[in-house]
Design an enzyme around this catalytic site. Structure first.
Site, short mmCIF file in Angstrom:
data_model
loop_
_atom_site.label_atom_id
_atom_site.label_comp_id
_atom_site.label_asym_id
_atom_site.label_seq_id
_atom_site.Cartn_x
_atom_site.Cartn_y
_atom_site.Cartn_z
CG HIS A 1 22.49 2.71 12.46
ND1 HIS A 1 23.25 3.01 11.36
CD2 HIS A 1 21.20 2.82 12.08
CE1 HIS A 1 22.45 3.31 10.36
NE2 HIS A 1 21.21 3.20 10.76
N GLY B 1 -1.45 -1.11 8.71
CA GLY B 1 -0.86 0.19 8.43
C GLY B 1 0.00 0.71 9.57
CB THR C 1 10.55 -6.03 19.35
OG1 THR C 1 9.56 -6.62 20.21
CG2 THR C 1 10.26 -4.54 19.18
CG ASN D 1 -2.30 0.59 0.90
OD1 ASN D 1 -2.38 1.58 0.20
ND2 ASN D 1 -3.35 0.00 1.44
#
Length: 170
Positions: A109, A136, A159, A79
Site C-alpha cells: 500500500h 511457522g 524483508t 500447514n
C-alpha cells in the site's frame, strides 16, 4: 483496462474495485468450503483457483485473495492457517514445507495516506525455490525471492531476498 487486468500486469490497481472485491469474495467462499469440511473433494474448490499445481497437501485454515496467481510445484505441504495474498504471482517450487500460520504478502500500500485511502495498491511477486522450509508464523513480504534449500526461521519477517542454502532468522 480493468483493475484486475492492471493487477495481473503488475501495474498499480484499486483494491476496492467492485470486480476485485467480488473475486475475493468468491475465493473466500471456496476456501470456506474446504476449511469447514477438509476433504479431497472440498480441496478441489481451492486448487481449481490456482494458476498451476502438481501435488499439494493443504491443511485447514488456508486463505488467499484470488488463487489465480498461485503456482505450486510438486510435493508442496501447506500447514494450518496459512494466508497467501496473491495480487501478484506467488511461485513455490518442489518439495517445499510451509509451516503453520505462514503469510505470503505480495500486495503493498502507498505510504501517502490519501492514496492509501483511495484504495490504490501495488504488488510484487514472491518466488520460493525448491526444497525450502518456512517455519511457522513467518511472514514473507512483497518482492521477496527465496533460494533453493533455504530455511526460514519460525516467526521471521523476511524483508530481503534469501540465497540458496541460507538460513534466515529475520
Amino acid at each position: 483496462m480493468t483493475e484486475f487486468e492492471k493487477m495481473t500486469r503488475g501495474e498499480s490497481f484499486n483494491a476496492i474495485d467492485l470486480d476485485l472485491r467480488l473475486r475475493r469474495e468468491a475465493t473466500r467462499l471456496a476456501c470456506a468450503k474446504f476449511n469447514s469440511h477438509p476433504s479431497k473433494g472440498n480441496l478441489r474448490h481451492v486448487t481449481r483457483l490456482f494458476a498451476a499445481f502438481d501435488s499439494v497437501v493443504i491443511e485447514p485454515g488456508f486463505q488467499c485473495d484470488y488463487g489465480s496467481q498461485i503456482h505450486l510445484g510438486k510435493n508442496v505441504f501447506i500447514n494450518f492457517q496459512c494466508v497467501f495474498l496473491d495480487s501478484a504471482p506467488i511461485h513455490i517450487g518442489d518439495d517445499v514445507l510451509i509451516g503453520p500460520a505462514v503469510h505470503l504478502y505480495t500486495v503493498d500500500h502507498p505510504r501517502d495516506a490519501d492514496l492509501r485511502a483511495s484504495g490504490e495498491c501495488s504488488a510484487k511477486s514472491i518466488k520460493i525455490g525448491n526444497k525450502v522450509w518456512i517455519g511457522g508464523g513467518a511472514k514473507i513480504l512483497p518482492g521477496i525471492e527465496i533460494g533453493d534449500n533455504a530455511i526460514i526461521a519460525a516467526n521471521a519477517v523476511v524483508t530481503r531476498n534469501v540465497a540458496d542454502n541460507e538460513r534466515y532468522f529475520g
